[in-house]
Design a protein around this motif. Sequence first.
Motif, PDB file in Angstrom:
ATOM      1  N   GLU A  17     -25.840  -0.495   1.877  1.00  0.00           N
ATOM      2  CA  GLU A  17     -25.827   0.961   1.678  1.00  0.00           C
ATOM      3  C   GLU A  17     -26.385   1.295   0.289  1.00  0.00           C
ATOM      4  O   GLU A  17     -26.191   0.550  -0.665  1.00  0.00           O
ATOM      5  CB  GLU A  17     -24.409   1.539   1.793  1.00  0.00           C
ATOM      6  CG  GLU A  17     -24.454   3.065   1.758  1.00  0.00           C
ATOM      7  CD  GLU A  17     -23.102   3.756   1.973  1.00  0.00           C
ATOM      8  OE1 GLU A  17     -23.090   4.873   2.471  1.00  0.00           O
ATOM      9  OE2 GLU A  17     -22.066   3.179   1.621  1.00  0.00           O
TER      10      GLU A  17
ATOM     11  N   ASP C 119     -16.125  11.309   3.328  1.00  0.00           N
ATOM     12  CA  ASP C 119     -17.116  10.231   3.417  1.00  0.00           C
ATOM     13  C   ASP C 119     -16.961   9.448   4.720  1.00  0.00           C
ATOM     14  O   ASP C 119     -16.660   8.269   4.729  1.00  0.00           O
ATOM     15  CB  ASP C 119     -16.966   9.286   2.202  1.00  0.00           C
ATOM     16  CG  ASP C 119     -18.249   8.495   1.944  1.00  0.00           C
ATOM     17  OD1 ASP C 119     -19.287   8.800   2.572  1.00  0.00           O
ATOM     18  OD2 ASP C 119     -18.212   7.578   1.119  1.00  0.00           O
ATOM     19  N   ARG C 127     -15.921   4.500  10.213  1.00  0.00           N
ATOM     20  CA  ARG C 127     -15.104   5.300   9.299  1.00  0.00           C
ATOM     21  C   ARG C 127     -14.459   6.495  10.000  1.00  0.00           C
ATOM     22  O   ARG C 127     -13.345   6.899   9.681  1.00  0.00           O
ATOM     23  CB  ARG C 127     -15.961   5.762   8.112  1.00  0.00           C
ATOM     24  CG  ARG C 127     -16.446   4.577   7.282  1.00  0.00           C
ATOM     25  CD  ARG C 127     -17.357   5.001   6.166  1.00  0.00           C
ATOM     26  NE  ARG C 127     -18.564   5.654   6.677  1.00  0.00           N
ATOM     27  CZ  ARG C 127     -19.608   6.014   5.930  1.00  0.00           C
ATOM     28  NH1 ARG C 127     -19.578   5.798   4.618  1.00  0.00           N
ATOM     29  NH2 ARG C 127     -20.657   6.587   6.447  1.00  0.00           N
TER      30      ARG C 127
HETATM   31 MG    MG Z   1     -21.048   7.721   1.738  1.00  0.00          MG
END
Ligand code: MG
Lengths: 214, 214, 214, 214, 214, 214, 214, 214
Positions: A17, C119, C127
């Motif tokens: 990332e 996020d 996530r």
């Molecule tokens: Mg992020």
Amino acid sequence: DYADLDLDRAARRGYPEAVFCAGKTPAQVAGIAATIRARPDVTTLFTRAEPAHAAAVLAELPDARHDADAALLAWPPTPPPPAGGLVVVIAAGTSDLPVAREAELTARYLGRPTELVVDAGVAGLHRILRRLGLLRRARAVVVAAGMDGALPSVVAGLIPAPVIALPTSVGYGAAFGGLAPLLSMVNACAPGVAVVNIDNGYGAGHLAAQIAAD
Amino acid sequence: DYADLDLDRAARRGYPEAVFCAGKTPAQVAGIAATIRARPDVTTLFTRAEPAHAAAVLAELPDARHDADAALLAWPPTPPPPAGGLVVVIAAGTSDLPVAREAELTARYLGRPTELVVDAGVAGLHRILRRLGLLRRARAVVVAAGMDGALPSVVAGLIPAPVIALPTSVGYGAAFGGLAPLLSMVNACAPGVAVVNIDNGYGAGHLAAQIAAD
Amino acid sequence: DYADLDLDRAARRGYPEAVFCAGKTPAQVAGIAATIRARPDVTTLFTRAEPAHAAAVLAELPDARHDADAALLAWPPTPPPPAGGLVVVIAAGTSDLPVAREAELTARYLGRPTELVVDAGVAGLHRILRRLGLLRRARAVVVAAGMDGALPSVVAGLIPAPVIALPTSVGYGAAFGGLAPLLSMVNACAPGVAVVNIDNGYGAGHLAAQIAAD
Amino acid sequence: DYADLDLDRAARRGYPEAVFCAGKTPAQVAGIAATIRARPDVTTLFTRAEPAHAAAVLAELPDARHDADAALLAWPPTPPPPAGGLVVVIAAGTSDLPVAREAELTARYLGRPTELVVDAGVAGLHRILRRLGLLRRARAVVVAAGMDGALPSVVAGLIPAPVIALPTSVGYGAAFGGLAPLLSMVNACAPGVAVVNIDNGYGAGHLAAQIAAD
Amino acid sequence: DYADLDLDRAARRGYPEAVFCAGKTPAQVAGIAATIRARPDVTTLFTRAEPAHAAAVLAELPDARHDADAALLAWPPTPPPPAGGLVVVIAAGTSDLPVAREAELTARYLGRPTELVVDAGVAGLHRILRRLGLLRRARAVVVAAGMDGALPSVVAGLIPAPVIALPTSVGYGAAFGGLAPLLSMVNACAPGVAVVNIDNGYGAGHLAAQIAAD
Amino acid sequence: DYADLDLDRAARRGYPEAVFCAGKTPAQVAGIAATIRARPDVTTLFTRAEPAHAAAVLAELPDARHDADAALLAWPPTPPPPAGGLVVVIAAGTSDLPVAREAELTARYLGRPTELVVDAGVAGLHRILRRLGLLRRARAVVVAAGMDGALPSVVAGLIPAPVIALPTSVGYGAAFGGLAPLLSMVNACAPGVAVVNIDNGYGAGHLAAQIAAD
Amino acid sequence: DYADLDLDRAARRGYPEAVFCAGKTPAQVAGIAATIRARPDVTTLFTRAEPAHAAAVLAELPDARHDADAALLAWPPTPPPPAGGLVVVIAAGTSDLPVAREAELTARYLGRPTELVVDAGVAGLHRILRRLGLLRRARAVVVAAGMDGALPSVVAGLIPAPVIALPTSVGYGAAFGGLAPLLSMVNACAPGVAVVNIDNGYGAGHLAAQIAAD
Amino acid sequence: DYADLDLDRAARRGYPEAVFCAGKTPAQVAGIAATIRARPDVTTLFTRAEPAHAAAVLAELPDARHDADAALLAWPPTPPPPAGGLVVVIAAGTSDLPVAREAELTARYLGRPTELVVDAGVAGLHRILRRLGLLRRARAVVVAAGMDGALPSVVAGLIPAPVIALPTSVGYGAAFGGLAPLLSMVNACAPGVAVVNIDNGYGAGHLAAQIAAD
Ligand SMILES: [Mg+2]
Ligand SMILES: Nc1ncnc2c1ncn2[C@@H]1O[C@H](COP(=O)(O)O)[C@@H](O)[C@H]1O
Ligand SMILES: Nc1ncnc2c1ncn2[C@@H]1O[C@H](COP(=O)(O)O)[C@@H](O)[C@H]1O
Ligand SMILES: Nc1ncnc2c1ncn2[C@@H]1O[C@H](COP(=O)(O)O)[C@@H](O)[C@H]1O
Ligand SMILES: Nc1ncnc2c1ncn2[C@@H]1O[C@H](COP(=O)(O)O)[C@@H](O)[C@H]1O
Ligand SMILES: [Mg+2]
Ligand SMILES: [Mg+2]
Ligand SMILES: [Mg+2]
Ligand SMILES: [Mg+2]
Ligand SMILES: [Mg+2]
Ligand SMILES: [Mg+2]
Ligand SMILES: [Mg+2]
């Protein structure tokens, strides 16, 4: 409580990332940099880093490499040894250079050998034709251009490798912040043109690295 | 006097020129087909062929393969033996199928092995997650989607291969003929997404073939 | 002579009027704040308050709560005791946090229990999947996202509650100041997605409070 | 091989999948209808059904309910017994009626009690003010309007319930196929307005059913 | 050599030329002001005057009237005695006040009696309904509004006089600098709505003065 | 149950409601026509009436006046005796005639004396200059123009009366269905230009009638 | 009463007026043709003539020349003897041929020698480079291209003569009816590019004739 | 390594390359200026030079001519002796002067005689009509205009020479940074109008020089 880094991305996708600094406070970027210190096995890029972001990263990771033109930081600072096919990045005009540089550095930090060609727009066609030998050796070519965005069509018509068309916001008036070259590139009359967002050097370099992976 | 076929393209680029039928008269397309008869060494595709175009081609090249859904003809009718990496083509909804099919056939006639996945949009995420194994084996993935164009971001976040995002004109209202998914894909928050024109199945398949070339 | 506060709105609609500070002079905002001092029975929010607006409010209402990130002030400073269903607010990326925070605070000051998730964009799907339990308990979910605006479609496909899609101006180039995620959300392929204006955290929070009212 | 029905959606979300007929062949729609015959426990809607689609559905499910104005079919034909709060649907002008009807039928087939109000645009304000009593009893109000799209702002300013603004393509010239009312609604100066896609009666009705669920 | 004032305009049209300061240097504006000193028989307005422009005008015409909110100067400073029908100017919100004020002053300096109403947007309909008496006495009504631009439709539906819709750049996100209210007003579902440019208070006031001329 | 005619509009505003036929079924229009038969005291216009709409109206109101070019019907068929100031309608080109005619008939049925001027575009300026005498006698001038929409600015610069700019969809390419002349007219460099929607002859004629009322 | 031919244009400008048939009825076009019969001294073009328009012209002027591909008629049928510099017209693809032909015929009927080059797009650059000799002899070059509109920039970079860029509506998707090549051409990175409207072969040919006049 | 000047352009095209300063660093511009010192045989223009760019050029080429209004530098400082036809440049308003000046200087440095006319917009038509004599002597006319962009159509209708329409960003609101005049000019109803980019004075002057070459 403001970030949930996708550290497993390198394992899942093969590419780590990157941290998009725009819209984050320097304090948030610093916090992320501190977390990353524990993961030198992964190469982390900080993109669109303004000076305050860069300072925040460098405070946590003093040996990070900072390329101010490209608004990019990399840590650890040394790119992996080049592997895979050649990535050639072309900046149609001098003003497209910062975005082209972001693309080149991204591809290099994701592990590819790279070459950069500057100021080779279609208004003086001999400049791109002179580079045909280099272009034919590439496994992927990134072409950054603003204004009419005509260069990717021309390049794609000349070589076997895919062309990643990278529209830039260079220009004025009816360039509409890069809309004109974006549309032009999406409508490229030569097949083999892959378009990314306006000024998205990071995305272009990432795609080039994936295409040239083997 | 109405066409100047780029027959040298296969030599120059490794991929032959295709004939874009839209805007040509059937008589013009027939004339081009007649010329091509002398070049069975090159695989020629006729894209966006309406029934009258298809009839014109078949009159000159009776054994040409015609896929009416994809509005495509190919001659000679047999694709080359599959070589290079796997190209997976996904149609997010059933309505995206014709465009996805055009992409798949193009990649196959340019020499790649291909697989097609249908009706796997993000509204029922389990449908795409179920195909993760296949997607991870691909060297390039084409994702055709209209409406919100959200699927390419999701797929790109899960695999190492580049994703070719193919926006379709499926949808209505503020989809604006494919503008909404086009913008969505250009702004994909996962890197590794290469965008082509709305409904450009041919371009997506061509790019996939180039990426999966080796 | 520059404002005609709709103080009867709380009686008529159940929710009080908020003061939109953008385009008002600090002196005008101060004047409104002074008027409001007489009405502690109504919770008043000041939205899009730049520092000079905030100072003007605090000069009149020193105990007002000021959240600088969300550019919001509330007076009286304590929110009503939480009642009704749970409102969950998701920020797709760290940069979406200020807008998400505005939404969360609005819902809380209108009387709802709230939770914030940060996020959890689609580029790393695990996530959001990790939070499915929380999402399923919500009576309304606000999803703030810029760039491709893909997250609301994904969330709406997973839960029974309505999703309030809150496009943000996070991004660059062809995000066109939030146009790309706005269009994406309006075209969500999962039903159950309600869209508000770009960066309109206040509106999203207000709508969530209404939906979760009982 | 052309559809992968999300039949588990009713379990996962509480609301079944609908079949979007536009862009599907009648044969494909017939195939889906045949599959559905085995699942009378789930209410399936076929939306945007042109006459050929409707005929295809009725051939497989002869007792399906067909509302030609709303271009909608439902099977099994009887809606569930009304439960939850009242959904009121308003058509600003007579020309907005088909879209408003699609919204009303969707909400009813998803289990809510519904009421329909027609021709109550802002050019004659007394027509909407006359219905204030009904509007105040609603748990959710859908307002379908084309041209200036002004009615949702007016309604939202008068009632506690959320307003679902449903822009229509009614109008001409600078209405740009519904863009004008869409923008108007997204910018509603009264909070509490949730926007869906142009002409998306299905989505508006679905959202209303979710909001009025309890 | 930089300006060719249309001083004959008052004779030809009945209304004098105004000086548009934006894009002119203060020196150029000063030069024009100096020329005008010889023509006290004509009322000259200086519009869109930034502080430097205003200073330049006042240096040449010290008794000019300067309204900083409206960015307007007038010389000679006293408006003509009011004649013709009443012009009412409405600012939908407080933030629309500067533009509304520019309209009001223009109409007054062109010789009409004027009234100003502030903060009467559609979110609290009672505020405009309370002014019906005044509105019905007007020969022309200017309605300045940003965001959804809904107020002109509502006003036009209530009165016999023409409504001049004055879109403002008040708002954010999908207001797109006033595009949303502009489109909304052009599509007003009540006839009798005349639209001028975004933030064009001068044009709105001029038109109102012409309509109310007798 | 599909229409709620605003028959009180003539009393409230001084001008009756018109029936917008587009998007209504012929049966609905017939139903409205039948209702209207009871109100010969009010002049009703049916606008944008396609042949089927016209037939439906004429079946109910056989003596209605039908102007097929303007797609308009009026009942009772005789306009009121002309009163108020003169309304001049200009069609810039021959192709703008239908829209200009709709404007002229509307103004005449609302009670004004009217004159029509055809084919007087700016490419041959002498044609409009030749009519200056007539234009100077008008109380309101409607200027219908497509393509560059330049004529309203020119006319407004020459006369004291307000100009109603009526953009038409005449043109092609970057005229974008009338967007080009609409923008041009909104930006008219001569003040005194009031803009209505593209092809909205009805609205232009209505506004002209209001302006020329006394 | 529907047309006011600008017959004095040839005297004033040196080039006669053309009749734009789109939007005119065949009867109107016939009426204009009948008028023109009295003026064989002026060459009149009828542009954008559909079959019914062509028939109407030919009924009045049986010896008129009709080019159906270019949708153009000319009377008297013989062009003037060629004078002035050479006009070269290029059609980038076969589908651009009708528009290119309209340009070529216009220039020829306005008195210039002309040459036409077809199918020479940038995807196969050798095709245009092969014509450099011809291009260098031209006094004006018209380049008709759709899709990416890249060819005019390339040609302008190679020759001294001005290039008239003629965007066409050839293409699909994000070509948006010619908007993409229009923007591309307006942003041409080589100077010396003059842009006309999408598909405006008439305007391009007219401009070329003026430039090459001496 | 950041620029590849096309110094052969003067030989190939007859007109030298200009240096576009926007987006280049002053250091890069200085480097280019240093290179150019060796080529006094070619006239080099530096366009869009901000003060820092100008200082950089003047440091290397102290005798360069700097026109700050037009943001232009020229070296060698003396233009070639005027040859070819007359170029007339018109600025519709005073605010269009900088762009018009850039056009005039470019044409002059490319070797043409030039004349400048200022403040002659269509709102006061007598101002342009007064210059008809001058306009009729021109071989090419540049018309710079913002807002409605109506002047080029008017001028083109009066003279035999081609008109180069130069849209400017002068205006506000729905001028959209010059989009309105750009569209207006592309749709000019008089033929003989060649359009360049918004604010592209350089391109307009270059084109005028080419047209007036002989
Ligand atoms: Mg992020
Ligand atoms: N310059 C960039 N442009 C577009 N996307 C980026 C850029 N830099 C990082 N990203 C992506 O943005 C995501 C990180 O966003 P965030 O969580 O806000 O840091 C990652 O998925 C990156 O791959
Ligand atoms: N009229 C409609 N507008 C928008 N989405 C719809 C409509 N009807 C059904 N859908 C959604 O479209 C999806 C079905 O697409 P498909 O798989 O192509 O049939 C489902 O997720 C539905 O919820
Ligand atoms: N051609 C037209 N263009 C725009 N609005 C119109 C037109 N004709 C009628 N109207 C308005 O449309 C409304 C009638 O709409 P409806 O109730 O759908 O018949 C009335 O308020 C009319 O004033
Ligand atoms: N194809 C065309 N495109 C644009 N303008 C045209 C075209 N043909 C004719 N014209 C111009 O349109 C005007 C004629 O319009 P009209 O009076 O409607 O016939 C003339 O001034 C022509 O120069
Ligand atoms: Mg260069
Ligand atoms: Mg499906
Ligand atoms: Mg009605
Ligand atoms: Mg207020
Ligand atoms: Mg004409
Ligand atoms: Mg070809
Ligand atoms: Mg002036």
